[in-house]
Design a protein around this motif. Structure first.
Motif, PDB file in Angstrom:
ATOM      1  N   ASP A  32       0.787  -1.227   0.000  1.00 21.32           N
ATOM      2  CA  ASP A  32       0.000   0.000   0.000  1.00 21.32           C
ATOM      3  C   ASP A  32       0.820   1.278   0.000  1.00 21.32           C
ATOM      4  N   MET A  33       2.019   1.259   0.576  1.00 15.18           N
ATOM      5  CA  MET A  33       2.743   2.513   0.765  1.00 15.18           C
ATOM      6  C   MET A  33       3.120   3.168  -0.556  1.00 15.18           C
ATOM      7  N   TYR A  34       3.395   2.355  -1.592  1.00 14.04           N
ATOM      8  CA  TYR A  34       3.864   2.958  -2.834  1.00 14.04           C
ATOM      9  C   TYR A  34       2.765   3.158  -3.869  1.00 14.04           C
ATOM     10  N   LEU A  35       1.523   2.822  -3.537  1.00  9.54           N
ATOM     11  CA  LEU A  35       0.435   2.987  -4.497  1.00  9.54           C
ATOM     12  C   LEU A  35       0.282   4.429  -4.991  1.00  9.54           C
ATOM     13  N   PRO A  36       0.370   5.444  -4.106  1.00  9.01           N
ATOM     14  CA  PRO A  36       0.234   6.816  -4.624  1.00  9.01           C
ATOM     15  C   PRO A  36       1.360   7.222  -5.573  1.00  9.01           C
ATOM     16  N   ALA A  37       2.457   6.458  -5.582  1.00  9.65           N
ATOM     17  CA  ALA A  37       3.607   6.828  -6.404  1.00  9.65           C
ATOM     18  C   ALA A  37       3.565   6.219  -7.798  1.00  9.65           C
ATOM     19  N   PHE A  38       2.540   5.446  -8.131  1.00 14.91           N
ATOM     20  CA  PHE A  38       2.487   4.783  -9.440  1.00 14.91           C
ATOM     21  C   PHE A  38       2.723   5.758 -10.604  1.00 14.91           C
ATOM     22  N   PRO A  39       1.974   6.874 -10.677  1.00 19.34           N
ATOM     23  CA  PRO A  39       2.206   7.775 -11.820  1.00 19.34           C
ATOM     24  C   PRO A  39       3.629   8.340 -11.844  1.00 19.34           C
ATOM     25  N   ALA A  40       4.155   8.754 -10.672  1.00 19.62           N
ATOM     26  CA  ALA A  40       5.499   9.329 -10.621  1.00 19.62           C
ATOM     27  C   ALA A  40       6.562   8.307 -10.991  1.00 19.62           C
ATOM     28  N   SER A  48       5.075   2.234 -18.688  1.00 20.23           N
ATOM     29  CA  SER A  48       3.626   2.370 -18.835  1.00 20.23           C
ATOM     30  C   SER A  48       2.934   2.041 -17.513  1.00 20.23           C
ATOM     31  N   PRO A  49       1.652   2.445 -17.352  1.00 19.22           N
ATOM     32  CA  PRO A  49       0.918   2.060 -16.148  1.00 19.22           C
ATOM     33  C   PRO A  49       0.881   0.556 -15.940  1.00 19.22           C
ATOM     34  N   ALA A  50       0.723  -0.212 -17.013  1.00 17.56           N
ATOM     35  CA  ALA A  50       0.693  -1.672 -16.886  1.00 17.56           C
ATOM     36  C   ALA A  50       2.024  -2.212 -16.380  1.00 17.56           C
ATOM     37  N   ALA A  51       3.142  -1.612 -16.814  1.00 18.11           N
ATOM     38  CA  ALA A  51       4.462  -2.061 -16.360  1.00 18.11           C
ATOM     39  C   ALA A  51       4.648  -1.793 -14.876  1.00 18.11           C
ATOM     40  N   ILE A  52       4.196  -0.645 -14.402  1.00 16.20           N
ATOM     41  CA  ILE A  52       4.307  -0.337 -12.977  1.00 16.20           C
ATOM     42  C   ILE A  52       3.389  -1.242 -12.166  1.00 16.20           C
ATOM     43  N   GLN A  53       2.202  -1.528 -12.693  1.00 19.90           N
ATOM     44  CA  GLN A  53       1.299  -2.420 -11.979  1.00 19.90           C
ATOM     45  C   GLN A  53       1.848  -3.836 -11.889  1.00 19.90           C
ATOM     46  N   ARG A  54       2.723  -4.214 -12.806  1.00 14.44           N
ATOM     47  CA  ARG A  54       3.352  -5.538 -12.708  1.00 14.44           C
ATOM     48  C   ARG A  54       4.220  -5.652 -11.460  1.00 14.44           C
ATOM     49  N   THR A  55       4.751  -4.524 -10.978  1.00 10.57           N
ATOM     50  CA  THR A  55       5.537  -4.589  -9.748  1.00 10.57           C
ATOM     51  C   THR A  55       4.662  -4.972  -8.556  1.00 10.57           C
ATOM     52  N   LEU A  56       3.374  -4.665  -8.632  1.00 14.31           N
ATOM     53  CA  LEU A  56       2.441  -5.088  -7.590  1.00 14.31           C
ATOM     54  C   LEU A  56       2.011  -6.535  -7.800  1.00 14.31           C
ATOM     55  N   LEU A 238      -6.818  -2.947  -4.809  1.00 15.20           N
ATOM     56  CA  LEU A 238      -5.474  -2.408  -4.647  1.00 15.20           C
ATOM     57  C   LEU A 238      -4.837  -2.069  -5.992  1.00 15.20           C
ATOM     58  N   VAL A 239      -5.010  -2.973  -6.970  1.00 14.27           N
ATOM     59  CA  VAL A 239      -4.389  -2.767  -8.276  1.00 14.27           C
ATOM     60  C   VAL A 239      -5.099  -1.678  -9.064  1.00 14.27           C
ATOM     61  N   GLY A 240      -6.418  -1.659  -9.007  1.00 13.36           N
ATOM     62  CA  GLY A 240      -7.184  -0.758  -9.862  1.00 13.36           C
ATOM     63  C   GLY A 240      -7.485   0.605  -9.283  1.00 13.36           C
ATOM     64  N   SER A 241      -7.443   0.744  -7.948  1.00 13.17           N
ATOM     65  CA  SER A 241      -7.874   2.006  -7.348  1.00 13.17           C
ATOM     66  C   SER A 241      -6.959   3.191  -7.645  1.00 13.17           C
ATOM     67  N   GLY A 362      -4.857  -9.498 -10.112  1.00 12.82           N
ATOM     68  CA  GLY A 362      -4.011  -8.451 -10.678  1.00 12.82           C
ATOM     69  C   GLY A 362      -3.695  -8.697 -12.146  1.00 12.82           C
ATOM     70  N   ALA A 363      -3.452  -9.967 -12.491  1.00 13.07           N
ATOM     71  CA  ALA A 363      -3.152 -10.310 -13.879  1.00 13.07           C
ATOM     72  C   ALA A 363      -4.360 -10.063 -14.778  1.00 13.07           C
ATOM     73  N   VAL A 364      -5.551 -10.360 -14.270  1.00 15.48           N
ATOM     74  CA  VAL A 364      -6.769 -10.133 -15.051  1.00 15.48           C
ATOM     75  C   VAL A 364      -6.935  -8.648 -15.338  1.00 15.48           C
ATOM     76  N   LEU A 365      -6.733  -7.810 -14.309  1.00 13.80           N
ATOM     77  CA  LEU A 365      -6.826  -6.364 -14.545  1.00 13.80           C
ATOM     78  C   LEU A 365      -5.733  -5.889 -15.491  1.00 13.80           C
ATOM     79  N   GLY A 366      -4.543  -6.497 -15.370  1.00 16.25           N
ATOM     80  CA  GLY A 366      -3.460  -6.140 -16.273  1.00 16.25           C
ATOM     81  C   GLY A 366      -3.791  -6.450 -17.715  1.00 16.25           C
ATOM     82  N   ALA A 367      -4.565  -7.508 -17.942  1.00 15.81           N
ATOM     83  CA  ALA A 367      -4.966  -7.861 -19.301  1.00 15.81           C
ATOM     84  C   ALA A 367      -5.855  -6.787 -19.922  1.00 15.81           C
ATOM     85  N   PHE A 368      -6.497  -5.979 -19.067  1.00 18.54           N
ATOM     86  CA  PHE A 368      -7.313  -4.861 -19.551  1.00 18.54           C
ATOM     87  C   PHE A 368      -6.522  -3.555 -19.525  1.00 18.54           C
ATOM     88  N   GLY A 369      -5.191  -3.682 -19.429  1.00 19.64           N
ATOM     89  CA  GLY A 369      -4.352  -2.493 -19.399  1.00 19.64           C
ATOM     90  C   GLY A 369      -4.247  -1.863 -18.029  1.00 19.64           C
TER      91      GLY A 369
END
Length: 397
Positions: A32-40, A48-56, A238-241, A362-369
Motif C-alpha cells: 500500500d505505501m507505494y500505491l500513490p507513487a504509481f504515476p510518478a 507504462s501504467p501496466a508495467a508499474i502495476q506488474r511490480t504489484l 489495490l491494483v485498480g484504485s 491483478g493479472a486479469v486487470l493487467g490484461a485490460f491495461g
C-alpha cells in the motif's frame, strides 16, 4: 507444550499481538505505501501504467509462493529462524528497490521483497495457533487485523507525503528501515512458540503429502477459501484504485491516501466488532453471516462503478473492506484450529491460496491495461459472492 490462551486474552497476549501485528503489517506496507507513487514512478522510469502495476502483481505472486517454503520450515525448525531469514531478505530487497534504475529491475526486486516479507504472516498465524484455543484465536486474529487495517490507513498517506517531499524512492528506504527495526525487535522480544518435541522431521516428500492432505480436507478448504476468494476483490481494489481514483476521479496522491485510509478504517472497525461478538456466538455462524454481507457489498461495488459517482464508490469500497475485516479473522481461526503440528504448513497454504488468487486478480486487470473500472467492479462482485458459495458448498459435501 505451550499453554493455550483462553478467550479472555491476558495482557501478555496483547503484547504478543502487538509483535505479531508488526509482522503481519509487512505485506500491507509493501503493497500500500507505494500505491500513490504509481504515476510518478512510471514517469521517472519511462514505464507504462501496466508495467508499474506488474511490480504489484509480482509482489503478490512472491507473497503466495514464498509461504510454501516458510510454512514447512517453521514446522521443522521453529518459528524464529525462518522469521529472521525472511526479514533479512525483505530489508535488503527494499534497499534494492530504492536504488532501482528501471521498471524491469524493480519487478525482480519486488519479487525478492515479497519472498522475504511473506514470512511475517506465516509465522504470525502459526504462533497464534501454537498459543491460543479457537475463541482465543479469533480474538487474537482480530487484534492482528488492527495492524492489517492500520497499515492501509497510514501507508498510502505516508507514501503520499514521502512522494511529495522526498520522491518515490524514499518510500522504499522507509520500508528498509522498518524491516531492520522489526528484525531487531523480534530478535529481542518474540519468544519461540514451538517446542522442540512438537517439531516435525519431514523430508520434501512428506511435506508434499502434508499439503496434499490439506487440499483434501474439506473443512480446511471451506474456511480457507472463505477468506481467500474475497481477497481477489481486495487485490483488485489495490491494483485498480490508483488509476480509478487518481486518474478518473482526479484525486491527488495525498487525497488518494486519505480516501484509501478511510476505506481501510472499516476493516479495523469490523474486526473489533467480531472480537466482541465471538464471546457470545459461535464463530462458524458468524462467518456465514459476514460472508453474506460481504457478497452484497461486492455487488454494491459493481453497481457503484457502473452508475455511481465518487462518493457512492467510496461508500461501496468502505463496506467491502469492512466485511473483509469480519471474514478474515473468523476464516483464519477456524481453518487453523484443528491443524496441530501442521500449523505452519496450513498457514502457508492458506496464505498461498490468498495471495495466489490476488495475483490472478491483478493479472486479469493487467490484461485490460490496468485501467478498466468495469473489470475491477465485476471482479470484486464475483470475489465476494464466490467466497460465500465455496464455503457453503464445501461445508455441505
Amino acid at each position: 507444550m505451550a499453554a493455550k490462551a483462553d478467550h479472555r486474552m491476558p495482557e501478555h497476549y496483547r503484547r504478543l499481538a502487538a509483535l505479531l501485528g508488526a509482522l503481519t503489517a509487512l505485506g500491507p506496507l509493501g503493497i500500500d505505501m507505494y500505491l500513490p507513487a504509481f504515476p510518478a514512478m512510471g514517469t521517472e522510469l519511462g514505464a507504462s501504467p501496466a508495467a508499474i502495476q506488474r511490480t504489484l502483481a509480482v509482489f503478490l505472486l512472491g507473497m503466495a509462493a514464498g509461504q510454501l517454503f516458510y510454512g514447512p520450515l517453521s514446522d521443522r525448525v521453529g518459528r524464529r529462524l525462518p522469521l529472521f531469514l525472511g526479514m533479512v531478505v525483505f530489508t535488503l530487497a527494499s534497499v534494492g528497490c530504492a536504488l532501482a534504475a528501471s521498471a524491469e529491475a524493480l519487478v525482480w526486486l519486488r519479487l525478492a521483497q515479497a519472498l522475504g516479507g511473506c514470512v511475517g504472516v506465516v509465522v504470525a498465524r502459526a504462533v497464534v495457533r501454537d498459543l491460543c484455543d479457537e475463541r482465543g484465536a479469533v480474538r487474537m486474529m482480530s487484534m492482528l487485523m488492527l495492524a492489517m487495517g492500520a497499515a492501509p490507513i497510514l501507508a498510502p498517506m505516508l507514501g503520499g507525503w514521502l512522494l511529495a517531499w522526498l520522491g518515490w524512492r524514499a518510500i522504499f528506504w522507509v520500508l528498509a528501515i522498518y524491516g531492520a527495526m522489526a528484525l531487531l525487535v523480534m530478535y529481542r522480544w518474540l519468544p519461540e512458540s514451538l517446542p522442540v518435541a512438537q517439531r516435525r522431521q519431514d523430508g520434501l516428500g512428506q511435506v508434499m503429502l502434508v499439503y496434499l492432505s490439506l487440499l483434501k480436507d474439506r473443512r480446511f478448504l471451506a474456511h480457507a477459501l472463505a477468506g481467500a476468494l474475497p481477497m481477489a476483490g481486495l487485490f483488485a481494489y489495490l491494483v485498480g484504485s490508483p488509476n480509478l481514483l487518481m486518474v478518473v476521479h482526479g484525486l491527488g496522491p495525498v487525497e488518494y491516501g486519505m480516501a484509501f485510509g478511510a476505506n481501510a478504517f472499516g476493516l479495523i472497525l469490523a474486526s473489533q466488532v467480531i472480537a466482541r461478538l465471538v464471546r457470545r456466538r459461535q464463530p462458524a455462524r458468524l462467518l456465514v453471516g459476514a460472508l453474506s454481507l460481504l457478497s452484497l457489498a461486492g455487488l454494491g461495488v459493481a453497481a457503484a462503478v457502473l452508475h455511481g459517482g465518487l462518493l457512492p464508490l467510496l461508500a461501496a469500497f468502505f463496506l467491502y473492506l469492512a466485511f473483509m475485516g469480519s471474514v478474515l479473522p473468523l476464516a483464519s481461526a477456524l481453518a487453523m484450529a484443528p491443524m496441530g503440528r501442521m500449523a505452519g504448513s496450513a498457514s502457508a497454504l492458506m496464505g498461498t491460496i490468498q495471495f495466489g488468487i490476488g495475483a490472478v486478480a491483478g493479472a486479469v486487470l493487467g490484461a485490460f491495461g490496468g485501467t478498466s473500472a468495469l473489470a475491477m467492479g465485476v471482479l470484486i462482485a464475483l470475489a465476494g459472492c464466490s467466497g460465500l458459495s465455496a464455503h457453503l458448498v464445501l461445508k455441505r459435501v
